[in-house]
Design an enzyme around this catalytic site. Structure first.
Site, PDB file in Angstrom:
ATOM      1  N   PRO A   1       0.785  -1.222   0.148  1.00  0.00           N
ATOM      2  CA  PRO A   1      -0.084  -0.313   0.168  1.00  0.00           C
ATOM      3  C   PRO A   1       0.781   1.253  -0.002  1.00  0.00           C
ATOM      4  CG  PRO A   1      -0.767  -1.758   1.565  1.00  0.00           C
ATOM      5  CD  PRO A   1       0.423  -2.065   1.266  1.00  0.00           C
ATOM      6  N   GLU A   2       0.519   2.349  -0.858  1.00  0.00           N
ATOM      7  CA  GLU A   2       1.219   3.593  -0.938  1.00  0.00           C
ATOM      8  C   GLU A   2       0.479   4.504  -0.029  1.00  0.00           C
ATOM      9  OE1 GLU A   2       2.676   4.378  -4.839  1.00  0.00           O
ATOM     10  OE2 GLU A   2       2.646   2.192  -5.279  1.00  0.00           O
TER      11      GLU A   2
ATOM     12  N   LYS B   1       3.962   6.015   3.919  1.00  0.00           N
ATOM     13  CA  LYS B   1       3.311   4.896   4.089  1.00  0.00           C
ATOM     14  C   LYS B   1       3.063   4.140   5.727  1.00  0.00           C
ATOM     15  CE  LYS B   1       5.761   3.611  -0.147  1.00  0.00           C
ATOM     16  NZ  LYS B   1       6.533   2.727  -1.081  1.00  0.00           N
TER      17      LYS B   1
ATOM     18  N   ARG C   1      11.298  -4.320  -9.738  1.00  0.00           N
ATOM     19  CA  ARG C   1      10.172  -4.008  -9.810  1.00  0.00           C
ATOM     20  C   ARG C   1       9.900  -3.943 -11.373  1.00  0.00           C
ATOM     21  NH1 ARG C   1      11.935  -0.756  -5.586  1.00  0.00           N
ATOM     22  NH2 ARG C   1      10.643  -0.758  -3.750  1.00  0.00           N
TER      23      ARG C   1
END
Length: 289
Positions: free
Chosen positions: A2-3, A61, A275
């Site tokens: 989650p950002e 975050k 990523r």
């Protein structure tokens, strides 16, 4: 992971439902969920029992609940820091999959606050509060820079920092010591909006372009927040177990092979720091070698 928008959605849900409540009982169902609390699960549960939740806060975050706990001589304020990791959820009431609940807390109004975490990368810890640059934050969060939605975020100051960095701009956007809250999704979205390729060395870009990326990051995260965040699967949900729907509005991230909504070119994907980076080769040309 989650950002900022996803964490802020959770924070707002907790703020509305648990502020002013007292924790009456705590159970740790999986020791990994409290591995960051050095004193161990027994200490955490003992200190949380009877603590009053004064409010919630966030930087980047990281999310925390400010607690009033019983000290040796007087009540003291401390923070329950929540790290959501890859799949952590803070849920109120019924939990869809009880097998993934790692910690549960009973509040004085009968509400059950659960920390569910399928992958067990997240967790809770108690930490002291310190004042850093005029803001009160938990010690584990003190090293983080302000995020683009922080009212005291200084865009010009961050641009000056970026102008001294001799590595890829996207790498710097993901460095929480430079600017917090931005992860892989919103970095790609901000870079697409600003028409900048993240492979550019930050120090080679003009202040105007760096500022445009930071402003784009703030804009896209505000829009994501308004839509409940980005949920690609059931791992990210709000406190009521509901998914966000901003993924429908993404312009770059996850759109490999699709047409750019601005120019029609085909969105590309490249490997970056274990990523994937998504960008438009026409709107965001790679730097010349």
């Amino acid at each position: 992971m989650p950002e900022l928008p996803e964490v802020e959605v959770v924070r707002r849900g907790l703020q509305a439902h648990v502020t002013g409540r007292t924790i009456t009982e705590v159970r740790v169902h999986h020791p990994r969920a409290v591995r960051r609390h050095d004193a161990g699960p027994a200490d955490l549960t003992a200190r949380l029992r009877g603590a009053r939740i004064n409010g919630t806060d966030r930087r980047g975050k990281y999310l925390w609940l400010t607690l009033n706990t019983a000290g040796v001589h007087r009540p003291t304020d401390t923070a329950l820091v929540v790290h959501l990791g890859m799949s952590g959820q803070m849920l109120l009431g019924a939990v869809p999959c009880a097998a993934h609940v790692r910690i549960s807390a009973l509040l004085d109004d009968g509400t059950v606050l659960s920390f569910a975490d399928q992958r067990t990368f997240g967790g809770w810890l108690l930490a002291d509060l310190v004042t850093v640059d005029g803001s009160v934050v938990p010690v584990p969060v003190a090293h983080l820079a302000r995020d683009p939605l922080d009212p005291r975020f200084d865009c010009d100051a961050v641009v000056k920092v970026l102008r001294r960095k001799h590595s890829e701009l996207k790498r710097q956007l993901l460095d929480q010591r430079v600017v917090s809250g931005i992860g892989n999704i919103y970095a790609d979205e901000a870079l697409w909006r600003a028409k900048v390729n993240g492979a550019h060395v930050a120090a080679t870009l003009r202040c105007r372009r760096l500022g445009a990326v930071l402003h784009a990051a703030a804009d896209v995260m505000r829009e994501a927040l308004a839509k409940g965040g980005t949920s690609f699967d059931s791992l990210y949900v709000n406190v009521n177990g509901e998914s966000g729907y901003f993924e429908r509005s993404l312009d770059a991230y996850g759109r490999e092979g699709e047409n750019c909504r601005r120019c029609g070119a085909v969105i590309r994907r490249e490997r970056f720091m274990n990523r994937s980076s998504f960008y438009c080769p026409r709107c965001q040309p790679r730097p010349r070698k």
